[in-house]
Design an enzyme around this catalytic site. Sequence first.
Site, PDB file in Angstrom:
ATOM      1  N   GLU A 177       0.816  -1.222   0.000  1.00 35.19           N
ATOM      2  CA  GLU A 177       0.000   0.000   0.000  1.00 35.19           C
ATOM      3  C   GLU A 177       0.845   1.265   0.000  1.00 35.19           C
ATOM      4  OE1 GLU A 177      -2.477   0.620   3.454  1.00 35.19           O
ATOM      5  OE2 GLU A 177      -3.547   2.276   2.505  1.00 35.19           O
ATOM      6  N   LYS A 219      -2.660  -2.319  -2.893  1.00 40.94           N
ATOM      7  CA  LYS A 219      -3.673  -1.475  -2.271  1.00 40.94           C
ATOM      8  C   LYS A 219      -3.343  -0.052  -2.686  1.00 40.94           C
ATOM      9  CE  LYS A 219      -5.876  -0.150   2.054  1.00 40.94           C
ATOM     10  NZ  LYS A 219      -6.555  -0.686   3.226  1.00 40.94           N
ATOM     11  N   SER A 261      -9.931   4.210   1.017  1.00 46.32           N
ATOM     12  CA  SER A 261     -10.871   5.326   0.860  1.00 46.32           C
ATOM     13  C   SER A 261     -10.203   6.668   1.164  1.00 46.32           C
ATOM     14  CB  SER A 261     -12.131   5.114   1.690  1.00 46.32           C
ATOM     15  OG  SER A 261     -11.858   4.938   3.056  1.00 46.32           O
ATOM     16  N   GLY A 262      -9.212   6.670   2.037  1.00 39.31           N
ATOM     17  CA  GLY A 262      -8.331   7.836   2.190  1.00 39.31           C
ATOM     18  C   GLY A 262      -8.968   9.178   2.493  1.00 39.31           C
ATOM     19  N   GLY A 263     -10.137   9.200   3.129  1.00 35.41           N
ATOM     20  CA  GLY A 263     -10.762  10.475   3.455  1.00 35.41           C
ATOM     21  C   GLY A 263     -11.930  10.822   2.537  1.00 35.41           C
TER      22      GLY A 263
HETATM   23  P1  13P Z   1      -9.056   4.209   4.658  1.00 40.03           P
HETATM   24  O1  13P Z   1     -10.006   3.471   3.764  1.00 40.03           O
HETATM   25  O2  13P Z   1      -9.708   4.850   5.841  1.00 40.03           O
HETATM   26  O3  13P Z   1      -8.151   5.133   3.886  1.00 40.03           O
HETATM   27  O4  13P Z   1      -8.092   3.132   5.300  1.00 40.03           O
HETATM   28  C1  13P Z   1      -7.581   2.136   4.530  1.00 40.03           C
HETATM   29  C2  13P Z   1      -6.330   1.668   5.126  1.00 40.03           C
HETATM   30  O5  13P Z   1      -6.212   0.537   5.528  1.00 40.03           O
HETATM   31  C3  13P Z   1      -5.224   2.611   5.200  1.00 40.03           C
HETATM   32  O6  13P Z   1      -4.036   1.912   5.482  1.00 40.03           O
END
Ligand code: 13P
Length: 339
Positions: A177, A219, A261-263
């Site tokens: 990721e 990811k 989803s990142g915010g």
């Molecule tokens: P979010 O979907 O809240 O960005 O989190 C995903 C995640 O696992 C970040 O490492």
Amino acid sequence: MVTSDLITNANTLVEPGRGLLAADESNPTIEKRLDSIGVENTPENRLAYRRILLTAPSIEEFLSGVILFDETIRQADASGTPLPEVLTRKGIIPGIKVDKGAKALAGHEGEKVTEGLDGLRERLEEYYKLGARFAKWRAVIAIGPGKPTAACLEANAHALARYAALCQEADIVPVVEPEVLIDGDHTIDQCRAVTAETWYHLFSQLHRQGVMLEGTVLKASMVIAGKACPQQASAEEVAEQTVSLAREYVPAALPGIVFLSGGQTPVQATENLNAMNQLGPQPWRLSFSYARALQEPVMQSWRGNSANAEAAQNALYHRAKLNSQAALGRYTSDMEKAA
Ligand code: 13P
């Protein structure tokens, strides 16, 4: 290394219509989330909340895997069944966050490098015994004046590749990721350029360390304008930019890409994933690995009250179902109402 298990599990994680729930918040991160609903960050509250998530009925229809935090993988449900076993009994693959967080990158103000390689071989061996069959390591790439630097991109890609190689040695699927952050006022084109560099460095390092792509999952962050950018893109534009860039930089050997989803809001994250899957078949499957976009409605329903547990589980089922539909390109906005 049992290569066939890696490939089978990587493919199961991105099975059509299923995706991942990220429930691997470190204690400081879960504290922020619990604060937002006025719940104290105690070990008891964390366990109560995570039991709600993991024991939600029928979520296996839409979830192929759940990413756990070190604390959670060692815990059990109310009847004493270890939580990883609760998942495997439902046909959900338990995963584990193994990085030790993003720390300031020396000499590069405002940039970070993710740590956690020391002792990782031994930790992976233990997590395998506890039931984990995939792992996650998150690197963060910030966009700003002069950022990201090559130093940041290279250091993070190198660490991700070292982590991925150790995972595969332990027969654990690496979910790699590199998150290009949404913070800032950058345009979608700037995000595209930075994401291109990020993926270029990542796949070159994965190659260098001999990581088998057929047993790896990416990811990814979507190609999207910064939160403070006045010009926000439509779901169709985010989808077109993200998928066309992936076609340039992400090898077809990879079974799938799962997005963070990142915010983004829960609805936005679902709409964007759906728009990507409406572009037609791609070399890899495109699904979700959301934390906030899946958990926000659950937390809002629960609010720390055990009397709300069933409503909270229904909220998870509903949101996971909508994202499952989006992973198939079949989501429509009227599905939001059928809570
Ligand atoms: P979010 O979907 O809240 O960005 O989190 C995903 C995640 O696992 C970040 O490492």
